[in-house]
Design a protein around this motif. Structure first.
Motif, PDB file in Angstrom:
ATOM      1  N   THR A 121      54.975 111.950  36.062  1.00 16.79           N
ATOM      2  CA  THR A 121      54.804 112.504  37.431  1.00 16.79           C
ATOM      3  C   THR A 121      54.172 111.310  38.063  1.00 16.79           C
ATOM      4  OG1 THR A 121      53.020 113.942  37.093  1.00 16.79           O
ATOM      5  CG2 THR A 121      54.880 114.899  36.553  1.00 16.79           C
ATOM      6  N   ARG A 122      54.183 111.580  39.762  1.00 15.68           N
ATOM      7  CA  ARG A 122      53.265 110.702  40.308  1.00 15.68           C
ATOM      8  C   ARG A 122      52.940 111.443  41.572  1.00 15.68           C
ATOM      9  NH1 ARG A 122      57.946 106.227  42.462  1.00 15.68           N
ATOM     10  NH2 ARG A 122      59.200 107.682  43.956  1.00 15.68           N
ATOM     11  N   CYS A 161      51.480 111.166  32.738  1.00 19.05           N
ATOM     12  CA  CYS A 161      52.021 111.511  31.787  1.00 19.05           C
ATOM     13  C   CYS A 161      51.702 113.054  31.537  1.00 19.05           C
ATOM     14  CB  CYS A 161      51.857 110.934  30.293  1.00 19.05           C
ATOM     15  SG  CYS A 161      52.646 111.332  28.942  1.00 19.05           S
ATOM     16  N   GLU A 162      52.503 114.056  31.342  1.00 14.65           N
ATOM     17  CA  GLU A 162      52.509 115.383  31.176  1.00 14.65           C
ATOM     18  C   GLU A 162      53.455 115.769  30.257  1.00 14.65           C
ATOM     19  OE1 GLU A 162      51.978 117.690  34.788  1.00 14.65           O
ATOM     20  OE2 GLU A 162      52.059 116.014  36.136  1.00 14.65           O
ATOM     21  N   ALA A 163      52.977 117.243  29.517  1.00 14.28           N
ATOM     22  CA  ALA A 163      53.821 117.521  28.415  1.00 14.28           C
ATOM     23  C   ALA A 163      53.555 119.036  28.280  1.00 14.28           C
ATOM     24  CB  ALA A 163      53.220 117.015  27.020  1.00 14.28           C
ATOM     25  N   GLU A 164      54.495 119.625  27.416  1.00 11.04           N
ATOM     26  CA  GLU A 164      54.466 121.144  27.057  1.00 11.04           C
ATOM     27  C   GLU A 164      54.844 121.164  25.833  1.00 11.04           C
ATOM     28  OE1 GLU A 164      56.910 123.796  29.552  1.00 11.04           O
ATOM     29  OE2 GLU A 164      55.820 125.460  28.691  1.00 11.04           O
ATOM     30  N   ASP A 185      51.816 121.913  30.436  1.00 14.93           N
ATOM     31  CA  ASP A 185      50.258 122.493  29.915  1.00 14.93           C
ATOM     32  C   ASP A 185      49.393 121.340  30.077  1.00 14.93           C
ATOM     33  OD1 ASP A 185      51.903 124.917  27.796  1.00 14.93           O
ATOM     34  OD2 ASP A 185      51.362 125.110  29.718  1.00 14.93           O
ATOM     35  N   TYR A 186      49.800 120.260  29.551  1.00 15.02           N
ATOM     36  CA  TYR A 186      48.947 119.170  29.131  1.00 15.02           C
ATOM     37  C   TYR A 186      49.292 117.916  30.330  1.00 15.02           C
ATOM     38  CZ  TYR A 186      48.398 122.064  25.264  1.00 15.02           C
ATOM     39  OH  TYR A 186      48.171 122.785  24.382  1.00 15.02           O
TER      40      TYR A 186
END
Length: 124
Positions: free
Chosen positions: A37-38, A96-99, A112-113
């Motif tokens: 994402t940005r 950077c994002e993660a679930e 979540d992260y």
């Protein structure tokens, strides 16, 4: 506990290229969605690319499709965002994002992260 650490941002001229890296821990052992994402100053956060482990087909935002490529090195627990043809409007902090999930669908995930982010500036 999932941890994400981004690197690779910097200053680049319009038309240039950068590759961002996201080193992960605690994520790839089970199902997951991971994305980039940005957020630019004064603008809303944008989802720009993602992958679901159940599918492994990257999905891209229309404004970056054909210029950005998301790849994964599972053995190295790292995902990458290869950015070509950069434009001034790509200037933002990239996260950077993660679930942890077994979903086939990655776009629109409520992650979540999130990593701390890396600044990308496109300017002459």
């Amino acid at each position: 506990q999932v941890q994400l650490v981004e690197s690779g941002g910097g200053l680049v001229q319009p038309g240039g290229s950068l590759t961002l890296s996201c080193a992960t821990s605690g994520l790839f052992s089970a199902g997951y969605v991971i994305g980039w994402t940005r957020q630019a100053p004064g603008k809303e956060r944008e989802e720009i690319a993602c992958i679901a482990s159940r599918d492994m087909t990257p999905i891209y935002r229309y404004s970056v499709k054909g210029r950005f490529t998301m790849t994964s090195d599972i053995a190295a627990n790292t995902v990458f965002l290869h950015m070509n043809g950069l434009k001034p409007e790509d200037t933002a902090v990239y996260h950077c994002e993660a679930e942890q999930t077994h979903s086939h669908v990655c776009w629109g995930t409520l992650y979540d992260y999130r990593g701390q982010g890396t600044q990308v500036t496109v300017s002459s």
